[in-house]
Design an enzyme around this catalytic site. Structure first.
Site, mmCIF file in Angstrom:
data_model
loop_
_atom_site.group_PDB
_atom_site.id
_atom_site.type_symbol
_atom_site.label_atom_id
_atom_site.label_comp_id
_atom_site.label_asym_id
_atom_site.label_seq_id
_atom_site.Cartn_x
_atom_site.Cartn_y
_atom_site.Cartn_z
ATOM 1 N N LYS A 199 0.836 -1.209 0.000
ATOM 2 C CA LYS A 199 0.000 0.000 0.000
ATOM 3 C C LYS A 199 0.868 1.256 0.000
ATOM 4 C CE LYS A 199 -3.826 -2.453 2.100
ATOM 5 N NZ LYS A 199 -4.579 -2.844 3.302
ATOM 6 N N GLN A 224 -4.346 -1.593 9.698
ATOM 7 C CA GLN A 224 -4.313 -2.895 9.024
ATOM 8 C C GLN A 224 -4.959 -3.961 9.910
ATOM 9 O OE1 GLN A 224 -3.194 -3.413 5.794
ATOM 10 N NE2 GLN A 224 -4.032 -5.464 6.050
ATOM 11 N N ASP A 261 -10.693 3.373 4.606
ATOM 12 C CA ASP A 261 -11.014 1.949 4.445
ATOM 13 C C ASP A 261 -12.529 1.719 4.485
ATOM 14 O OD1 ASP A 261 -9.149 0.073 3.803
ATOM 15 O OD2 ASP A 261 -8.452 -0.271 5.859
#
Ligand code: NDP
Length: 292
Positions: free
Chosen positions: A54, A98, A121
């Protein structure tokens, strides 16, 4: 019939180019460089790899990334304190925690502590709640399910009025994918491990999204002729003929599905690349909101 292959790699590459262009335009218009904070708690090797990928993609698109690592035994308070700092940092337009988090941490509370304006997200309960409500729009949509929708559109699937079946109801893929299909006016069925006669349910699907995590579980004869198939699954299968000893495969028996479906995503090279592209696009969108 031989299905059309939906080339997620190419579609994601286009999206990433668009993001890079958007970043330049934003800066030229007097905006700040978009910034993504990545938060990694613990030493899960797969999570390290994902975060590295990422950050690399951010750098290529001109997005600055700010990386934060906390140890496996980080407390709830430490993680939330870091997020509060990132919420207040004007250089940070997106915060990515994450997942999965180490056992003992309250994932829901941590996701809730992210400012919804920086929830790139799309996992904040308010954003997910808005996704589930009629007439409400989330600020961000989770990247993998959003990627599935883009792939369907690019492949030319008729979504409105279609019978859509999603196999899997996880918070990060199955459920938000189903909510997006409902928002796009598909008649949507959500399946899971207790669904009775899954093959029969799948056979009704004009659009089939598989997000299960079981290699090649969905067979060719579960697929309605002419269906659009999106395979989110990413499974390692032992394969001594490969140098690394395994190959990646989806949740759909690809060769069988190719004979029946109208279009299908390969694994790898289908949904996978869309997730990172979506994250970059969301981070750019968040930064664009700060323009006067
Ligand atoms: P989860 O394990 O969280 O969810 C799996 C879902 O599949 C659950 O809802 C489960 O049902 C259902 N399921 C399991 N077994 C069966 C069965 N025999 N019949 C019907 N349903 C079943 O997985 P995720 O959603 O996180 O991930 C799914 C797959 O997608 C994985 O292979 C993962 O690696 C991949 N993935 C790929 C991404 C990408 O390409 N970028 C991103 C995220 C995930 P129940 O709820 O009843 O337990």
């Amino acid at each position: 019939m031989t299905a059309k292959i939906i080339d997620g790699k190419a579609i994601a590459a286009e999206m990433r180019e668009d993001v890079a262009k958007g970043v330049k335009e934003l800066i030229a218009a007097g905006g700040t460089q978009p910034g993504l904070a990545t938060v990694l708690v613990g030493g899960n090797p797969a999570s390290h790899t994902y975060v590295r990928m990422k950050r690399k993609a951010c750098a290529k698109a001109g997005i600055e990334s700010f990386h934060h690592e906390l140890p496996d035994d980080a407390s709830q308070e430490e993680v939330e304190k870091l997020i509060q700092t990132l919420n207040a940092d004007s250089k940070v337009h997106g915060i990515l925690v994450q997942l999965p988090l180490p056992a003992g941490l309250d994932e829901e509370q941590i996701l809730r502590s992210i400012s919804i304006e920086k929830d790139v997200d799309g996992f904040h309960p308010v954003n997910i709640g808005r996704l589930a409500q009629k007439g409400r729009e989330p600020l961000f949509v989770p990247c993998t399910p959003a990627g599935c929708m883009i792939l369907l559109e690019k492949a030319g699937a008729q979504i409105e009025g279609a019978n859509a079946v999603v196999v899997g109801r996880s918070n990060i893929v199955g459920m938000p994918a189903a909510l997006l299909l409902v928002k796009a006016n598909a008649t949507t069925t959500i399946c899971h491990s207790r669904t009775k006669d899954l093959p029969a349910v799948c056979r009704e699907a004009d659009i089939l999204i598989a997000a299960i995590g079981r290699a090649e579980m969905i067979r060719g004869d579960w697929i309605k002729p002419g269906a659009y198939v999106i395979d989110v699954g990413m499974n390692r299968v032992d394969d001594p003929s490969r140098e690394r000893g395994y190959r990646l495969t989806g949740d759909v028996a690809y060769d069988e599905a190719m004979e029946v479906a109208a279009a299908i995503t390969p694994v790898p090279g289908g949904v996978g690349p869309m997730t990172i592209a979506g994250l970059l696009a969301n981070t750019l969108r968040s930064a664009q909101r700060t323009l006067p």
